[in-house]
Design an enzyme around this catalytic site. Structure first.
Site, PDB file in Angstrom:
ATOM      1  N   SER A  97      16.659 -10.574 -13.755  1.00  0.00           N
ATOM      2  CA  SER A  97      16.371  -9.168 -13.487  1.00  0.00           C
ATOM      3  C   SER A  97      16.912  -8.813 -12.099  1.00  0.00           C
ATOM      4  CB  SER A  97      14.862  -8.939 -13.523  1.00  0.00           C
ATOM      5  OG  SER A  97      14.509  -7.807 -12.759  1.00  0.00           O
TER       6      SER A  97
ATOM      7  N   SER B 160      46.240   5.037 -39.278  1.00  0.00           N
ATOM      8  CA  SER B 160      45.194   3.994 -39.352  1.00  0.00           C
ATOM      9  C   SER B 160      45.645   2.701 -38.681  1.00  0.00           C
ATOM     10  CB  SER B 160      44.839   3.713 -40.814  1.00  0.00           C
ATOM     11  OG  SER B 160      46.002   3.394 -41.547  1.00  0.00           O
TER      12      SER B 160
ATOM     13  N   LYS C 124      12.176 -13.305 -12.931  1.00  0.00           N
ATOM     14  CA  LYS C 124      12.408 -13.136 -14.376  1.00  0.00           C
ATOM     15  C   LYS C 124      13.474 -14.052 -14.950  1.00  0.00           C
ATOM     16  CE  LYS C 124      10.737 -10.510 -16.860  1.00  0.00           C
ATOM     17  NZ  LYS C 124      10.863  -9.081 -17.055  1.00  0.00           N
TER      18      LYS C 124
ATOM     19  N   LYS D 185      37.376   0.765 -43.395  1.00  0.00           N
ATOM     20  CA  LYS D 185      37.693  -0.451 -42.643  1.00  0.00           C
ATOM     21  C   LYS D 185      36.962  -0.590 -41.302  1.00  0.00           C
ATOM     22  CE  LYS D 185      41.856   0.443 -44.078  1.00  0.00           C
ATOM     23  NZ  LYS D 185      41.415   0.986 -45.383  1.00  0.00           N
TER      24      LYS D 185
ATOM     25  N   ASN E   5      48.180   2.402 -52.300  1.00  0.00           N
ATOM     26  CA  ASN E   5      46.808   2.435 -52.838  1.00  0.00           C
ATOM     27  C   ASN E   5      46.362   1.065 -53.354  1.00  0.00           C
ATOM     28  OD1 ASN E   5      47.246   5.075 -52.285  1.00  0.00           O
ATOM     29  ND2 ASN E   5      47.120   5.823 -54.390  1.00  0.00           N
TER      30      ASN E   5
ATOM     31  N   THR F  35      -0.283 -15.391 -39.234  1.00  0.00           N
ATOM     32  CA  THR F  35      -0.007 -14.292 -40.165  1.00  0.00           C
ATOM     33  C   THR F  35      -0.543 -13.057 -39.456  1.00  0.00           C
ATOM     34  OG1 THR F  35      -2.107 -14.508 -41.314  1.00  0.00           O
ATOM     35  CG2 THR F  35      -0.275 -15.737 -42.244  1.00  0.00           C
ATOM     36  N   HIS F  36       0.079 -11.931 -39.664  1.00  0.00           N
ATOM     37  CA  HIS F  36      -0.289 -10.692 -38.942  1.00  0.00           C
ATOM     38  C   HIS F  36      -0.251 -10.893 -37.433  1.00  0.00           C
ATOM     39  CE1 HIS F  36      -2.033  -9.223 -42.809  1.00  0.00           C
ATOM     40  NE2 HIS F  36      -2.335 -10.501 -42.921  1.00  0.00           N
TER      41      HIS F  36
END
Ligand code: ARG
Length: 461
Positions: A278, A24, A284, A326, A111, A156-157
């Site tokens: 781009s 490890s 862009k 980890k 451990n 909203t929405h």
């Protein structure tokens, strides 16, 4: 290769494949500092308790301090063939001080050692994350403060809804980030319990002093059950869950900014230094950073899932599977730190497109709730007022008329209580200022929020 911490009972050498597969060191090497600090405290305790001679304890501490200083100078020799960071350090200590090094691992197991290392690492990283979150809140607050008078259409929405102050919207991020910080601190409290002294899983017959080690290492408490001490990885799961929630928030903030920077919205301009271009379309200017922030959430949720699945059905006490906790933990922490680190200057450099925003405030549907409330204040029930204004909005839309152009006669058709004075509230300033409820978007309420956050964030530093 570092000497192993085991092996004499083996009648054969382990295969090179076994060594490679079980190692490890490639990822736990980042715990080196914590491992050394934990060992220094442990060695001091062994000496104080006369479990090992004081002279040996002093020698070990000296050797470990010199390894720590090598580490800080970048001179630490990581042995990528070692089984783990614990063996690597033990080996370096032997090279520095010789045989007394063999006494360091008394009344300790890898451990409880690894559980200690991760907890120490996590406590520090929670502080680092929290500082970054506070900086992010500061950047957002400054943007809100610089633009405290700007009103935007709120959604909203993703449909035009009502006017709000831009600062109010930005302050909503600060509230959420504060909860994220709070969650991390809660997790830190539970991680602040020393597992060292649990040894393999059952404790030890030697007269150790766990309280002393806890004080040396700055832990608030010691774990009360040795089996739990080496089994537990709740603290990792908790932090990963907290980071998942935080990253979801960052992705939503990124999405708001992506939308706002489109030509269709034109609320903001993201500074060139935080955009990309781009390869085929020369015109862009793309918000790739924000898209990558949005996209990184999947990785972090994956890290959380990875540890949850790792732990599911695992027998109690230590199992080698735990080694695999980890990489996802480190990945999530690194990713979130990277996200915060770039989000902060990006926020600092956002330009607000004031004129384009003002042009969007002519849409009178933004004020429909204000007219409903105007009627409610004149004694009409909410339901009736909603119907009246619904009919009026529909007619205006069908006939291509503006509400503010309706005459007294035309208004009367919908309700005798509707008078031309409604025109006074058909503007963004008035609309926002009507929302005086606590936590609402009125100028007064938002300026109080800004003041409150300035003080809170200043107090944090
Ligand atoms: N590399 C191990 C881990 O990360 C350290 C503990 C190993 N313990 C053992 N008995 N093999 O969990």
């Amino acid at each position: 290769m570092s000497n192993r911490l085991w092996g004499t009972r083996f009648s054969k050498k382990t295969s090179a494949l076994t060594d490679k597969f079980t190692s490890s060191i490639s990822f736990d090497k980042r715990l080196a500092e914590y491992d050394i600090l934990g060992s220094i405290a442990h060695a001091k305790m062994l000496g104080k308790q006369k479990i090992i001679p004081k002279g040996d304890s002093n020698l070990i501490v000296k050797g470990l301090r010199s390894i720590l200083s090598d580490l800080k100078k970048g001179k630490f020799k990581f042995d990528l063939k070692a089984e783990d960071i614990h063996s690597n350090i033990q080996d370096l200590l032997f090279k520095k001080i010789g045989k007394p090094a063999f006494k360091l691992h008394t009344a300790r197991s890898r451990n409880d050692q690894i559980a200690l290392d991760i907890k120490m690492y996590l406590k520090d990283e929670i502080d680092n994350l929290s500082e970054l979150i506070t900086e992010m809140q500061g950047a957002i607050l400054r943007l809100a403060g610089r633009n405290s008078k700007i009103i935007i259409p709120g959604y909203t929405h993703l449909q035009v809804a009502q006017c709000v102050l831009l600062a109010h919207h930005l302050l909503s991020y600060i509230e959420g980030l504060e909860r994220d910080k709070g969650r991390l601190f809660d997790a830190k409290k539970r991680a602040d319990v020393l597992p060292l002294g649990a040894c393999a899983f059952s404790g030890t017959g030697l007269p150790i002093d766990r309280g002393f080690v806890a004080v040396e290492l700055g832990f608030k408490n010691v774990t009360a059950n040795s089996i739990d001490s080496v089994s537990d990885r709740d603290f990792i799961i908790e932090v990963l869950a907290d980071l998942s929630i935080l990253s979801v928030r960052l992705s939503r903030m990124a999405e708001d900014l992506i939308l706002w920077s489109t030509k269709e919205f034109s609320f903001i301009d993201i500074d060139f230094s935080f955009c990309t271009g781009s390869s085929i379309m020369p015109h862009k200017k793309n918000p790739d950073i924000l898209e990558l922030i949005r996209g990184s959430v999947g990785k972090i949720q994956g890290d959380l899932s990875s540890v949850l699945i790792l732990m599911k059905g695992l027998p109690s006490s230590y199992n080698r599977d735990l080694q695999l906790d980890k990489p996802p933990l480190f990945d999530a922490i690194d990713t979130v730190k990277d996200m915060l680190e770039i989000f902060i200057p990006l926020f600092e450099n956002i330009i607000i497109e004031k004129e384009a925003i003002v042009a969007k405030l002519n849409d009178e549907s933004l004020f429909s709730v204000d007219i409903v409330e105007y009627l409610i204040k004149k004694g009409i029930s909410y339901r009736e007022a909603h119907d009246i204004i619904g009919r009026m909005v529909k007619d205006c839309l069908d006939k291509g008329k503006k509400i503010s152009d309706l005459s007294a006669q035309e208004l009367k058709i919908y309700s005798p209580k509707l008078k031309p004075d409604i025109r006074k509230i058909l503007n963004a300033q008035a609309s926002v200022n009507l929302k005086k409820s606590y936590g609402g978007t009125s100028f007064n309420s938002v300026s109080k929020q800004i003041k409150n956050w300035s003080k809170r964030l200043r107090d944090t530093f």
